[in-house]
Scaffold this motif. Structure first.
Motif, PDB file in Angstrom:
ATOM      1  N   VAL A  31      -4.753   5.978   3.219  1.00 14.80           N
ATOM      2  CA  VAL A  31      -4.301   5.061   2.173  1.00 14.80           C
ATOM      3  C   VAL A  31      -4.621   5.638   0.793  1.00 14.80           C
ATOM      4  O   VAL A  31      -5.711   6.166   0.570  1.00 14.80           O
TER       5      VAL A  31
ATOM      6  N   LEU B 194       0.720   5.510   1.415  1.00  9.19           N
ATOM      7  CA  LEU B 194       0.017   6.472   2.260  1.00  9.19           C
ATOM      8  C   LEU B 194       0.207   7.893   1.749  1.00  9.19           C
ATOM      9  O   LEU B 194       1.227   8.208   1.134  1.00  9.19           O
TER      10      LEU B 194
ATOM     11  N   THR C 276      -6.158   3.126   9.584  1.00 13.28           N
ATOM     12  CA  THR C 276      -5.828   4.325   8.815  1.00 13.28           C
ATOM     13  C   THR C 276      -6.992   5.288   8.862  1.00 13.28           C
ATOM     14  O   THR C 276      -8.140   4.861   8.998  1.00 13.28           O
TER      15      THR C 276
ATOM     16  N   LEU D  45       0.837  -1.188   0.000  1.00 12.93           N
ATOM     17  CA  LEU D  45       0.000   0.000   0.000  1.00 12.93           C
ATOM     18  C   LEU D  45       0.873   1.239   0.000  1.00 12.93           C
ATOM     19  O   LEU D  45       2.083   1.158   0.176  1.00 12.93           O
TER      20      LEU D  45
END
Length: 149
Positions: free
Chosen positions: A85, A79, A118, A77
């Motif tokens: 995200v 950020l 998140t 992933l």
């Protein structure tokens, strides 16, 4: 030659010129889950070492996987500066001793954990350093027996 003109005494008057230090292409972290109480610190995350536990803090063993001795999964992933995200995390590796249903349970548990954790509270410095960079987060669940890695 330009360095020699800018530095009194020549280019090596202050020692050799070092190249820029940069972060690696993909930032990687491996954690055993679920985390123990106190493995994540209070306040905003300010180091890479603290980032991965902050992302894994919400991982819980799903009902269907509790009987397995060991499962592993890696999510990739990125950020934003604010710790949210970018896009959808991708699963790049999974290992379960069960069937496709167990794999699906593991994937869902991992994606749900990332969604719950998140946006991560990041310091502005860390947020700027990691924004948009790929993160590879590997979760290892050792099951009820707690077999080591």
């Amino acid at each position: 030659m330009a360095l020699a003109l800018l530095r009194p005494g020549g280019a090596d008057a202050f020692g050799p010129v070092e190249p820029w230090r940069t972060l690696p292409q993909t930032l990687r972290g491996t954690l055993r889950v679920p985390l123990l109480a106190g493995e994540t610190g209070p306040g905003p995350v300010d180091t890479l070492k603290a980032l991965f536990p902050a992302l894994a803090a919400c991982w819980e063993a799903p009902e269907g996987l509790a009987k397995f001795e060991r499962t592993e999964i890696t999510a990739r992933l990125a950020l934003r500066r604010d710790g949210s995200v970018i896009g959808t995390p991708r699963i790049t590796f999974s290992q379960t001793p069960g069937d496709a249903k167990a794999r699906d349970i593991l994937i869902r548990a991992t994606l749900d954990a990332i969604a719950r954790c998140t946006p991560v509270r990041l310091t502005p410095a860390l947020g700027g350093a990691i924004a948009g960079r790929p993160l590879a987060l590997r979760f290892i669940y050792d099951g009820p027996r707690g077999q080591g890695i």
